[in-house]
Design an enzyme around this catalytic site. Structure first.
Site, PDB file in Angstrom:
ATOM      1  N   HIS A  15      89.815 101.113  71.923  1.00  0.00           N
ATOM      2  CA  HIS A  15      88.599 100.770  71.362  1.00  0.00           C
ATOM      3  C   HIS A  15      88.683 101.417  69.818  1.00  0.00           C
ATOM      4  O   HIS A  15      88.937 102.551  69.511  1.00  0.00           O
ATOM      5  CB  HIS A  15      87.286 101.010  72.108  1.00  0.00           C
ATOM      6  CG  HIS A  15      85.720 100.899  71.252  1.00  0.00           C
ATOM      7  ND1 HIS A  15      85.464 101.813  70.935  1.00  0.00           N
ATOM      8  CD2 HIS A  15      85.631  99.992  71.064  1.00  0.00           C
ATOM      9  CE1 HIS A  15      83.933 101.081  69.668  1.00  0.00           C
ATOM     10  NE2 HIS A  15      84.096 100.155  70.425  1.00  0.00           N
ATOM     11  N   SER A  16      88.283 100.647  68.842  1.00  0.00           N
ATOM     12  CA  SER A  16      88.349 100.968  67.494  1.00  0.00           C
ATOM     13  C   SER A  16      89.848 101.659  66.699  1.00  0.00           C
ATOM     14  O   SER A  16      90.444 101.333  66.864  1.00  0.00           O
ATOM     15  CB  SER A  16      86.677 101.292  67.758  1.00  0.00           C
ATOM     16  OG  SER A  16      86.061 101.472  66.147  1.00  0.00           O
ATOM     17  N   MET A  17      88.811 102.655  66.426  1.00  0.00           N
ATOM     18  CA  MET A  17      89.745 103.470  66.426  1.00  0.00           C
ATOM     19  C   MET A  17      91.001 103.586  66.979  1.00  0.00           C
ATOM     20  O   MET A  17      92.560 103.558  66.656  1.00  0.00           O
ATOM     21  CB  MET A  17      89.764 105.346  66.090  1.00  0.00           C
ATOM     22  CG  MET A  17      90.522 106.140  65.132  1.00  0.00           C
ATOM     23  SD  MET A  17      90.152 107.154  65.105  1.00  0.00           S
ATOM     24  CE  MET A  17      89.982 108.396  66.850  1.00  0.00           C
ATOM     25  N   ALA A  71      92.111 101.490  69.310  1.00  0.00           N
ATOM     26  CA  ALA A  71      93.047 100.141  69.075  1.00  0.00           C
ATOM     27  C   ALA A  71      93.706 100.069  68.141  1.00  0.00           C
ATOM     28  O   ALA A  71      94.357  99.453  67.996  1.00  0.00           O
ATOM     29  CB  ALA A  71      91.890  98.552  68.919  1.00  0.00           C
ATOM     30  N   LEU A  87      89.362  96.728  71.909  1.00  0.00           N
ATOM     31  CA  LEU A  87      88.305  96.096  71.644  1.00  0.00           C
ATOM     32  C   LEU A  87      87.727  96.336  70.644  1.00  0.00           C
ATOM     33  O   LEU A  87      88.359  98.005  70.062  1.00  0.00           O
ATOM     34  CB  LEU A  87      87.588  96.940  72.445  1.00  0.00           C
ATOM     35  CG  LEU A  87      88.055  96.596  74.363  1.00  0.00           C
ATOM     36  CD1 LEU A  87      87.223  97.650  75.296  1.00  0.00           C
ATOM     37  CD2 LEU A  87      88.042  94.974  74.787  1.00  0.00           C
TER      38      LEU A  87
END
Length: 294
Positions: free
Chosen positions: A111-113, A115, A135
């Site tokens: 997720h985010s970082m 990812a 995500l």
């Protein structure tokens, strides 16, 4: 790898706390699911922790989910004071954890970082990554070459002058309320899950456990050309899930076009759609469907 006494979440879900020694540093993880399930390493976003995936846990089919506290986050150790938080160091950390788990090949969920870390890892070691679910993120932030001198100077000055006292809250409830109102707001339940791994109780009150150095400017980032080289090297089947109220940008679209065969999907939700109980089931269903067709 060390296992800590399992925590009984409810009658159908038992979570284990795992500890790993990675390059002389302790890393923590939360593990759920059958030991012989699909091996998935989950990587959270900046200033979140392993609890970021708790809303997904009950709905993931036949998955052994090991959600890490990345260095400086949750129950994992902070990096040494003289060592900046470079995103590429997380790649080596994640591989070391996979080695301790005995996972020669595995799936990634970021997720985010997280990812961005997952994409770097998938481009670096494509032979070890079976699939990639991203995500609300795809690749790390990048700097243009002519920006680097000024940004490095700022980062060095900030590191030299740091010494601000930590912020204290009177109790856990106050910390939960603060986390709900963060840069990317989350629900009360999500905040409680994150805060469980994010605070330290002291005689002065409650303070954040995460390393204050995480909020300092980066001394050095990859260039956009370097980031794109990693994306072009990704070979594993990949799925990018964005929230309808998330952080999609034209740059993300350009980068996504570089990942061969990348599937894209937008679901109702915000930047933390995987952590919001109202949208987590749809995210999990999408992941399950993706895994079934690998």
């Amino acid at each position: 790898m060390i296992r800590i006494r399992p925590e009984l979440r409810d009658l159908s879900m038992v979570a284990e706390e795992l500890r790993f020694e990675v390059n002389g540093q302790l890393m923590a993880a939360r593990a759920v699911g059958p030991a012989d399930g699909r091996p998935v390493l989950a990587l959270h976003g900046w200033l979140d922790n392993a609890a970021s995936f708790r809303a997904l846990e009950p709905y993931l089919d036949s998955v052994r989910l090991v959600a890490l506290d990345l260095a400086g986050h949750g129950f994992s150790m902070h990096r040494p004071d003289a060592m900046p938080y470079y995103i590429w160091d997380n790649v080596a950390d994640v591989l070391s954890v996979a080695d301790e788990l005995g996972w020669e090949q595995f799936h990634l969920l970021g997720h985010s970082m997280g990812a961005g870390i997952a994409s770097l890892l998938a481009g670096t070691m494509p032979e070890r990554i079976l699939s990639l679910v991203l995500l609300e993120g795809l690749a790390p932030l990048a700097d243009e070459p002519d920006e680097l001198p000024g940004k490095m100077a700022l980062a060095i000055r900030r590191r030299q002058s740091r010494g601000r006292s930590p912020r204290y809250y009177p109790d856990t409830e106050a910390a939960v309320q603060a986390r709900m109102k963060g840069h990317f707001p989350v629900t009360e339940q999500a905040a409680r899950w994150l805060v469980e791994r994010s605070i330290v109780h002291t005689p002065k009150g409650v303070r954040w456990r995460s390393d204050p150095a995480l909020v300092l400017p980066s001394v050095l980032r990859l260039s956009e050309a370097q980031v794109r080289a990693f994306l072009c090297a990704v070979k594993a089947p990949a799925l990018l899930v964005m929230g309808s109220e998330g952080i999609g940008t034209p740059l993300l679209d350009e980068r996504a076009a570089l990942v061969s065969g990348l599937r894209r999907l937008t679901l109702a939700g915000n930047h933390h759609l995987h952590l919001d109980e109202s949208s987590a089931r749809a995210v999990a269903d999408t992941i399950n469907e993706f895994h079934r067709h690998l």
